[in-house]
Write a protein that holds these residues in place. Structure first.
Motif, PDB file in Angstrom:
ATOM      1  N   ARG A 158      19.207  62.191 -38.130  1.00  0.00           N
ATOM      2  CA  ARG A 158      18.426  63.383 -37.785  1.00  0.00           C
ATOM      3  C   ARG A 158      18.509  63.683 -36.290  1.00  0.00           C
ATOM      4  NH1 ARG A 158      12.242  63.771 -39.673  1.00  0.00           N
ATOM      5  NH2 ARG A 158      11.981  62.211 -38.025  1.00  0.00           N
ATOM      6  N   GLN A 159      18.541  62.639 -35.474  1.00  0.00           N
ATOM      7  CA  GLN A 159      18.597  62.826 -34.032  1.00  0.00           C
ATOM      8  C   GLN A 159      19.943  63.371 -33.569  1.00  0.00           C
ATOM      9  OE1 GLN A 159      15.903  62.253 -32.213  1.00  0.00           O
ATOM     10  NE2 GLN A 159      16.666  62.401 -30.121  1.00  0.00           N
ATOM     11  N   THR A 160      21.015  62.955 -34.233  1.00  0.00           N
ATOM     12  CA  THR A 160      22.372  63.295 -33.783  1.00  0.00           C
ATOM     13  C   THR A 160      23.028  64.401 -34.590  1.00  0.00           C
ATOM     14  OG1 THR A 160      23.390  61.629 -35.210  1.00  0.00           O
ATOM     15  CG2 THR A 160      22.717  60.921 -32.995  1.00  0.00           C
ATOM     16  N   GLY A 161      22.522  64.663 -35.781  1.00  0.00           N
ATOM     17  CA  GLY A 161      23.158  65.633 -36.659  1.00  0.00           C
ATOM     18  C   GLY A 161      24.402  65.109 -37.346  1.00  0.00           C
ATOM     19  N   LYS A 162      24.622  63.809 -37.303  1.00  0.00           N
ATOM     20  CA  LYS A 162      25.779  63.192 -37.945  1.00  0.00           C
ATOM     21  C   LYS A 162      25.316  62.343 -39.120  1.00  0.00           C
ATOM     22  CE  LYS A 162      28.255  63.129 -33.554  1.00  0.00           C
ATOM     23  NZ  LYS A 162      28.881  62.293 -32.502  1.00  0.00           N
ATOM     24  N   GLU A 163      26.241  62.066 -40.037  1.00  0.00           N
ATOM     25  CA  GLU A 163      25.878  61.420 -41.298  1.00  0.00           C
ATOM     26  C   GLU A 163      25.899  59.895 -41.187  1.00  0.00           C
ATOM     27  OE1 GLU A 163      27.932  63.038 -44.685  1.00  0.00           O
ATOM     28  OE2 GLU A 163      28.003  65.021 -43.784  1.00  0.00           O
ATOM     29  N   TYR A 164      25.013  59.358 -40.370  1.00  0.00           N
ATOM     30  CA  TYR A 164      24.901  57.908 -40.270  1.00  0.00           C
ATOM     31  C   TYR A 164      24.236  57.351 -41.520  1.00  0.00           C
ATOM     32  CZ  TYR A 164      26.305  58.067 -35.398  1.00  0.00           C
ATOM     33  OH  TYR A 164      27.021  58.242 -34.235  1.00  0.00           O
ATOM     34  N   ARG A 165      24.732  56.178 -41.954  1.00  0.00           N
ATOM     35  CA  ARG A 165      24.271  55.583 -43.201  1.00  0.00           C
ATOM     36  C   ARG A 165      24.698  54.130 -43.229  1.00  0.00           C
ATOM     37  NH1 ARG A 165      29.013  54.975 -45.782  1.00  0.00           N
ATOM     38  NH2 ARG A 165      30.718  56.399 -45.251  1.00  0.00           N
ATOM     39  N   LEU A 166      24.258  53.396 -44.232  1.00  0.00           N
ATOM     40  CA  LEU A 166      24.790  52.066 -44.468  1.00  0.00           C
ATOM     41  C   LEU A 166      26.160  52.187 -45.130  1.00  0.00           C
ATOM     42  CD1 LEU A 166      21.687  50.120 -45.837  1.00  0.00           C
ATOM     43  CD2 LEU A 166      22.649  50.044 -43.531  1.00  0.00           C
ATOM     44  N   PRO A 167      27.063  51.258 -44.860  1.00  0.00           N
ATOM     45  CA  PRO A 167      28.361  51.300 -45.543  1.00  0.00           C
ATOM     46  C   PRO A 167      28.225  50.950 -47.015  1.00  0.00           C
ATOM     47  CG  PRO A 167      28.165  49.276 -44.291  1.00  0.00           C
ATOM     48  CD  PRO A 167      26.965  50.120 -43.940  1.00  0.00           C
ATOM     49  N   SER A 168      29.132  51.461 -47.822  1.00  0.00           N
ATOM     50  CA  SER A 168      29.218  50.968 -49.193  1.00  0.00           C
ATOM     51  C   SER A 168      29.794  49.561 -49.154  1.00  0.00           C
ATOM     52  CB  SER A 168      30.101  51.875 -50.043  1.00  0.00           C
ATOM     53  OG  SER A 168      31.465  51.738 -49.669  1.00  0.00           O
ATOM     54  N   GLU A 169      29.608  48.826 -50.247  1.00  0.00           N
ATOM     55  CA  GLU A 169      30.157  47.475 -50.300  1.00  0.00           C
ATOM     56  C   GLU A 169      31.682  47.501 -50.185  1.00  0.00           C
ATOM     57  OE1 GLU A 169      29.806  43.341 -52.885  1.00  0.00           O
ATOM     58  OE2 GLU A 169      29.258  45.232 -53.844  1.00  0.00           O
TER      59      GLU A 169
END
Length: 242
Positions: free
Chosen positions: A91-102
């Motif tokens: 939300r802060q950066t506008g980029k799709e940060y997430r946990l990696p898939s396995e």
């Protein structure tokens, strides 16, 4: 963040790999699109900065870790808290940060290798932080540090990622499944199923080298929290990241 090229790999371990587990079966082909991966596990300094961002769903403690050090990986982090971190950062950066898939995690860990470790057939405590009182294969005994080490202490794998073996377990997005029967072939998170447990990868400072293998997989409940578990972020699509 490190740009991870797209490509295919064999996920899981071959029958000949020493000390492999049934959960690493069946070895199967996975093809992934490019993505970005954190160069290091999230550090305590990074955690403190993001914990100060506005809440999305959960409160985050600014200093949760057992082993203090701004350049050490943050630990005592639940899966839910890791997801909250990614949501705040996105939300802060506008980029799709997430946990990696396995699948993304193992692909990034292997960095084009087929051996038990990204460094070869065995591993030493000169290459990673684990319980060096045990050996794997033809390896030799080494140091048991009894704590985390600053990120980047040891050399990177061929993709330029540090601490993929040992130091802290790393949360993945996926639900836990007992094996790979029915696993997706495109590298996406495998979230079908009734259980709430989530995947952990990489081993830690506390465990022997066999648990630090590229193919080894473990799990915990999403609210689980201890001084062995941290995480690193992923980001996609790669063209939107830096």
């Amino acid at each position: 963040m490190i740009a991870i090229p797209g490509g295919g790999f064999w996920m899981g371990s071959p029958d000949r790999e020493a000390e492999r587990k049934d959960g690493e079966d069946p070895q199967h082909r996975v093809n992934l699109s490019p993505f970005w991966m954190g160069k290091y596990p999230v550090t305590q300094a990074q955690w403190m900065e993001v914990a100060a961002f506005p809440k999305v769903e959960l409160e985050l403690k600014p200093q949760p870790s057992c082993f203090s050090g701004l350049d050490r990986p943050v630990e005592l982090i639940s899966w839910h808290e890791a997801v909250e971190f990614c949501a705040r950062l996105a939300r802060q950066t506008g980029k799709e940060y997430r946990l990696p898939s396995e699948a993304e995690w193992e692909y990034a860990c292997r960095a084009g290798t087929f051996t038990p470790f990204s460094f070869g057939e065995t591993i030493t405590t000169d290459l990673a932080n684990f319980d060096g009182r045990s050996i794997y294969g033809s390896g030799s005994k080494g140091e048991y540090r009894k704590q985390t080490t600053p990120v980047g202490t040891f050399k990177a794998n061929a993709f330029g990622l540090y601490d993929m073996h040992g130091n802290v377990w790393e949360w993945c997005e996926d639900r836990w499944h007992e094996n790979y029967t029915g696993a997706p072939a495109g590298g996406t998170p495998w979230n079908e199923g009734k259980g709430s447990s989530r995947v952990l990868r990489g081993g830690s400072w506390y465990y022997p080298p066999r648990l630090c293998r590229s193919a080894f997989r473990d799990w915990d409940f999403p609210e689980g929290r201890n001084d062995l578990c941290g995480f690193r972020v992923a980001c996609s699509p790669a063209r939107n990241s830096s």
